[in-house]
Design an enzyme around this catalytic site. Structure first.
Site, mmCIF file in Angstrom:
data_model
loop_
_atom_site.group_PDB
_atom_site.id
_atom_site.type_symbol
_atom_site.label_atom_id
_atom_site.label_comp_id
_atom_site.label_asym_id
_atom_site.label_seq_id
_atom_site.Cartn_x
_atom_site.Cartn_y
_atom_site.Cartn_z
ATOM 1 N N LYS A 100 -40.760 -46.905 16.517
ATOM 2 C CA LYS A 100 -39.852 -46.675 17.654
ATOM 3 C C LYS A 100 -38.596 -47.508 17.450
ATOM 4 C CE LYS A 100 -40.328 -50.873 19.814
ATOM 5 N NZ LYS A 100 -39.260 -51.861 19.890
ATOM 6 N N PRO A 154 -42.048 -51.736 8.534
ATOM 7 C CA PRO A 154 -42.009 -53.199 8.365
ATOM 8 C C PRO A 154 -42.480 -53.916 9.630
ATOM 9 C CG PRO A 154 -39.913 -52.186 7.767
ATOM 10 C CD PRO A 154 -40.720 -51.118 8.412
ATOM 11 N N LEU A 200 -39.769 -52.639 15.367
ATOM 12 C CA LEU A 200 -39.963 -51.203 15.155
ATOM 13 C C LEU A 200 -41.298 -50.699 15.710
ATOM 14 C CD1 LEU A 200 -38.528 -51.138 11.526
ATOM 15 C CD2 LEU A 200 -37.528 -49.959 13.503
ATOM 16 N N SER A 237 -48.011 -51.387 17.385
ATOM 17 C CA SER A 237 -48.268 -50.557 18.574
ATOM 18 C C SER A 237 -48.473 -49.098 18.160
ATOM 19 C CB SER A 237 -47.089 -50.625 19.555
ATOM 20 O OG SER A 237 -46.841 -51.952 19.915
ATOM 21 N N ALA A 238 -47.708 -48.644 17.164
ATOM 22 C CA ALA A 238 -47.830 -47.260 16.687
ATOM 23 C C ALA A 238 -49.213 -47.037 16.065
ATOM 24 C CB ALA A 238 -46.732 -46.958 15.672
ATOM 25 N N ASP A 267 -45.858 -51.806 24.411
ATOM 26 C CA ASP A 267 -45.219 -50.641 23.790
ATOM 27 C C ASP A 267 -46.226 -49.540 23.443
ATOM 28 O OD1 ASP A 267 -42.796 -51.905 23.913
ATOM 29 O OD2 ASP A 267 -42.780 -52.522 21.799
HETATM 30 O O1 C5P Z 1 -47.567 -56.601 25.448
HETATM 31 P P1 C5P Z 1 -47.417 -57.207 24.090
HETATM 32 O O2 C5P Z 1 -48.672 -57.894 23.632
HETATM 33 O O3 C5P Z 1 -46.886 -56.261 23.066
HETATM 34 O O4 C5P Z 1 -46.298 -58.309 24.249
HETATM 35 C C1 C5P Z 1 -46.095 -59.298 23.266
HETATM 36 C C2 C5P Z 1 -45.382 -60.463 23.920
HETATM 37 O O5 C5P Z 1 -44.072 -60.060 24.331
HETATM 38 C C3 C5P Z 1 -46.045 -60.967 25.200
HETATM 39 O O6 C5P Z 1 -46.974 -61.951 24.901
HETATM 40 C C4 C5P Z 1 -44.874 -61.518 25.965
HETATM 41 O O7 C5P Z 1 -44.533 -62.787 25.463
HETATM 42 C C5 C5P Z 1 -43.719 -60.606 25.574
HETATM 43 N N1 C5P Z 1 -43.471 -59.515 26.539
HETATM 44 C C6 C5P Z 1 -42.964 -59.800 27.805
HETATM 45 N N2 C5P Z 1 -42.696 -58.787 28.670
HETATM 46 C C7 C5P Z 1 -42.889 -57.493 28.322
HETATM 47 C C8 C5P Z 1 -43.389 -57.189 27.033
HETATM 48 C C9 C5P Z 1 -43.671 -58.216 26.164
HETATM 49 O O8 C5P Z 1 -42.764 -60.966 28.141
HETATM 50 N N3 C5P Z 1 -42.609 -56.531 29.182
#
Ligand code: C5P
Length: 286
Positions: free
Chosen positions: A10, A96, A101, A105-106, A138
């Site tokens: 993405k 990468p 990117l 998550s993908a 994501d």
């Molecule tokens: O949700 P995910 O595990 O992908 O997020 C990784 C990190 O990015 C979280 O631990 C947080 O520090 C930050 N994050 C955030 N707010 C979001 C998405 C991600 O603070 N909406």
């Protein structure tokens, strides 16, 4: 039984942080787009007395164990459905990592899509989306793909009309950024996200709604680019090579340029080492 899924990267065409939530996450306003740079995720599954999950990522140094998002996706799927199975996931990695990117998550979303297909859809689309939201901010977008305006933590989505476009993705050498670190930089820079600047961002957002790509914006550029000379200069390079717009994606450090034609994108990519030409990819059919 086996299923192969493409896991598309993405890019963020627009990304603003509008507030900090009590749970430590941030409120986002983001327009995400799937592009034709992908990992290939092959999932094999067989009913078994005890569940067992293995993940392989040949040639990649990303850990292929319980920390891997593809592993966590398989684990969450089996738990949610009550299915007991031997699942093996192989990821041919091309996206990468730590680049903004959405590669992890993908892969996570592709594993969920594959397992739901293989077991004849035990989870509805909304159950799959809630599972995805638990796995990462994501992941819901990566489950559906296409172009979407994502709000909340990223899990509230609305399909967004977007013209087809060509992109050149470029990666600065030796500059990587972990998402939590980028958010910490942002927290240091913005005492209060609901300030005047947010109003300016809202104005830009409505501009974007009318003018598409011309309204691209990423709040992370203000804190990440000053520390990343390589990313900054690649961004300028893309503009000087004819990009309609160029920007960092997500929390960085990959940058992308938007081009009107494949030829224009190839011309620019020929001039930047390691640059990847890709195009917008529509939503997956779930
Ligand atoms: O949700 P995910 O595990 O992908 O997020 C990784 C990190 O990015 C979280 O631990 C947080 O520090 C930050 N994050 C955030 N707010 C979001 C998405 C991600 O603070 N909406």
């Amino acid at each position: 039984m086996q299923r192969v899924e493409e896991a598309y990267a993405k890019i963020n065409l627009y990304l603003d942080v509008t507030g900090k939530r009590p749970d430590g996450y941030h409120e986002l306003k983001s327009v995400m787009q799937t592009v034709s740079l992908s990992d290939t995720v092959t999932v094999s599954a067989k009913l078994a007395d005890y569940s067992c999950i293995t993940v392989e990522m040949p040639g990649s140094d990303i850990p292929a164990d319980e920390r891997n998002l593809a592993y966590l996706a398989a684990e969450a799927f089996l738990e949610e459905t009550g299915i007991s199975a031997a699942v093996s996931v192989t990821v041919e990695k091309r996206i990468p990592d730590r680049a903004g990117l959405g590669g992890g998550s993908a892969d996570c979303a592709a594993t969920l899509r594959a397992l739901n297909h293989l077991f004849a859809f035990p989870l509805s689309q909304s159950a799959l989306l809630s599972l995805a939201a638990r796995l990462g901010s994501d992941v819901p977008f990566c489950l559906l793909g296409g172009t979407r305006l994502c709000t909340g933590r990223g899990e509230q989505m609305k399909e967004y009309p977007m013209e087809d476009a060509f992109f050149v993705v470029a990666l600065p050498e030796g500059e990587k950024m972990k998402t939590p670190e980028a958010y910490a930089l942002l927290d240091d820079a913005f005492e209060n996200y609901e300030n005047e600047q947010s109003e300016l961002h809202d104005a830009l957002f409505s501009f974007f709604e009318e003018d598409g790509i011309d309204g691209m914006y990423n709040v992370f550029e203000s804190v990440v680019l000053p520390a990343c000379e390589g990313a900054s200069s690649l961004r300028s390079r893309l503009l000087s090579l004819g990009a309609r717009g160029a920007m960092m994606t997500g929390s960085g450090t990959a940058v992308f340029g938007v081009f009107d034609s494949e030829d224009a994108a190839r011309y620019a990519a020929d001039d930047i080492e390691g640059a990847i030409v890709c195009k917008s990819v529509p939503a997956y059919s779930l």
